[in-house]
Design an enzyme around this catalytic site. Sequence first.
Site, PDB file in Angstrom:
ATOM      1  CB  SER A   1      -2.690  -2.313   1.626  1.00 62.85           C
ATOM      2  OG  SER A   1      -1.711  -3.205   2.110  1.00 62.85           O
TER       3      SER A   1
ATOM      4  CB  CYS B   1       7.159   4.738  24.513  1.00 59.32           C
ATOM      5  SG  CYS B   1       7.478   5.948  25.780  1.00 59.32           S
TER       6      CYS B   1
ATOM      7  N   GLY C   1       0.835  -1.200   0.000  1.00 57.71           N
ATOM      8  CA  GLY C   1       0.000   0.000   0.000  1.00 57.71           C
ATOM      9  C   GLY C   1       0.869   1.250   0.000  1.00 57.71           C
ATOM     10  CB  THR C   2       4.134   1.911   1.660  1.00 53.74           C
ATOM     11  OG1 THR C   2       3.653   1.708   2.986  1.00 53.74           O
ATOM     12  CG2 THR C   2       5.198   2.986   1.655  1.00 53.74           C
TER      13      THR C   2
ATOM     14  CG  HIS D   1      -0.731  -5.974   5.160  1.00 51.66           C
ATOM     15  ND1 HIS D   1      -0.490  -5.647   6.465  1.00 51.66           N
ATOM     16  CD2 HIS D   1      -0.382  -4.889   4.439  1.00 51.66           C
ATOM     17  CE1 HIS D   1      -0.010  -4.410   6.520  1.00 51.66           C
ATOM     18  NE2 HIS D   1       0.073  -3.939   5.306  1.00 51.66           N
TER      19      HIS D   1
HETATM   20  C1  LIG Z   1      -4.298   4.076   5.620  1.00 56.32           C
HETATM   21  C2  LIG Z   1      -3.114   3.284   5.195  1.00 56.32           C
HETATM   22  N1  LIG Z   1      -2.492   3.590   4.066  1.00 56.32           N
HETATM   23  C3  LIG Z   1      -1.433   2.895   3.628  1.00 56.32           C
HETATM   24  C4  LIG Z   1      -0.913   1.855   4.337  1.00 56.32           C
HETATM   25  C5  LIG Z   1       0.316   1.165   3.846  1.00 56.32           C
HETATM   26  O1  LIG Z   1       0.061  -0.110   3.382  1.00 56.32           O
HETATM   27  P1  LIG Z   1       1.234  -1.202   3.392  1.00 56.32           P
HETATM   28  O2  LIG Z   1       1.356  -1.642   4.819  1.00 56.32           O
HETATM   29  O3  LIG Z   1       0.743  -2.274   2.491  1.00 56.32           O
HETATM   30  O4  LIG Z   1       2.458  -0.561   2.900  1.00 56.32           O
HETATM   31  C6  LIG Z   1      -1.518   1.497   5.533  1.00 56.32           C
HETATM   32  C7  LIG Z   1      -0.954   0.395   6.313  1.00 56.32           C
HETATM   33  O5  LIG Z   1      -0.819   0.387   7.495  1.00 56.32           O
HETATM   34  C8  LIG Z   1      -2.637   2.233   5.987  1.00 56.32           C
HETATM   35  O6  LIG Z   1      -3.218   1.963   7.153  1.00 56.32           O
END
Ligand SMILES: Cc1ncc(COP(=O)(O)O)c(C=O)c1O
Lengths: 408, 178
Positions: free
Chosen positions: A221, A348, A90-91, A223
């Site tokens: 994404s 933290c 997703g990133t 996962h």
């Molecule tokens: C709102 C949102 N965008 C993007 C991502 C990123 O996805 P990925 O973990 O597949 O890189 C996440 C993941 O935690 C997310 O919660």
Amino acid sequence: MSIAQKVRELLKSHGTPSKEVYFDLENSGFVPQEVVEAMMPYFNRIGYGHPSITHKPGWEALEVVYETKELLGKTIGASDPDEIVFTHSGTEANNLAILGYLLKNRGRKGKVVVSSIEHLSVIFPAQFASELFGFKTVLVPVDSEGFVDPELFKLYVDKETVFVSIQMVNHEIGTIQKLKELIDIAKSANPDIVFHTDAVDAYGWIPIDVKKLGVDMLTISSHKIHGPRGVGALYIRKGVEVEPPIKGQLSVEKNWPGVENVPLIAGFKKAIEIMFSNFDYRVEYVRKLRDKLIKGITSSVPHTIINGPLNEYRVANNVNVSFLFIEGEALTVELSLHGVYVSSGSACSSRVLEPSHVLLAIGRKHEEAHGSILFKLSHYHREEDIDYALEVIPKAVERLRKISAWKQ
Amino acid sequence: MLLVFRLSSRIPLPYSPKVLEIFRNPRNLGPLEDANVVEMAGSPACGDMIRLYLKIVHRDDGDYIEKASFESYGCAANIAAASILTDMIIGKKVEDAWKISWKQISDELGGLPPIKYHCSILAVGALKRGIRAYYKQIGYNPPWLPKDLTVEERQVLEEEEMMERYYKAMKALGGGSR
Ligand SMILES: Cc1ncc(COP(=O)(O)O)c(C=O)c1O
């Protein structure tokens, strides 16, 4: 001691609790057996070839890549499977949307508008694009429940605005953004604006129709829906052009180089099938568990704050609670020792010792953000899991409050 | 939005078994009835705060920490650091307790991850403040007690002041709820 040795010792000392419930689906989660089984053949039996090479294992790979594109496209109302681009997370999909579009439009200058509660995979690339290409990135504030105020938003979008990214559902506090209204405002202020939405936490939980929304790009994404880690997807409306911000050999995807991860894509497909069979029933089921957990916590633990909206605009799987007088990371450890696995927005657990930017943006004080715990539920949870959590949480909070130097 | 926050990313935290063990069973916990020094370091806004209770007694051959206990608001490492500090100083000469460094606390805990060093700094900072408070109280300045703040005391002060400045800035901008 090496890190691996240290962690091994840590785990030995931790032990395995007699009951375990995993609520950290925000950060990643388990992959159900049927999804694992859908992936297995693609490692060594079929489709293990490169999807752009002219042989049978290659074509088999291509088949499942396109089956998944078609299925995914259908679930969000895309008109063509080629509007779906697979990335490896997703990133990466968010980076492709933002860096890819702004790279393509470099030299144009102008404004990039994102909300202040976006995932870091949106905020960081937006800021990075500003540094690289001279765009001006502005963060739109949100109200105490995480909503972008439409009237305020009007002041942020104008003829100068090139790109907007506002997420559909917030990953920490579960706010379902009133996105259609915001998209309409942006497009009427300037029809040339490209509107991206990060739908990672919306997909599978609220209905999505890209056409009705009028959105140009949308991130998903795998996962986050119990698919495997390491696959993401970006919907790019036909007509919107991006330039790949990373370079290499292109294959099926003309905007994301590197060979497609076919087994994981096959798993993603299975996860989508599960999410979209019995959609309404599943969401309603999880919503009931969510409400039970919220009610159970607030009635058994004093001095808590529920973060995010408490109405139909809260996504069905999100529970975010600040426990005052204690620090969240300590609580994640305490709960872990009892087999309840959650995460915290506390400083933290972060790299620069700042608490969650989302909680600060909705006006939580630092000490309220430090005590926050995020539970993400799914249809794999049972009522007993909630009962167990509700048995463990009050005791855990009480123990840490007894230790705490911050007294009420 | 005028203020752009420094945004946090997650970091792995391989705690030592020792930290986990002390977190499970902290020692010398809670207020000390006959304490003659009660000292704090940190704040809720910083995300960690230690309250240290000391009973310091004068004997023929010097001043001793007869009893010590703590309360800790903070992460698992913070609780463990405060607990192990009290263990290390009970029965010690005050002058020797003064010499304990944050690094020693970290080592005693099996090596804290660098991002958690500030937990041991906070514990030592609280102790040093407590020792100074004691000598101020009895109006005596031992020759070994430096006038200038130590590294740990300065760090603690800096952390506390940073939060104060942050909230002042937020208030000036019309944000925040204080
Ligand atoms: C709102 C949102 N965008 C993007 C991502 C990123 O996805 P990925 O973990 O597949 O890189 C996440 C993941 O935690 C997310 O919660």
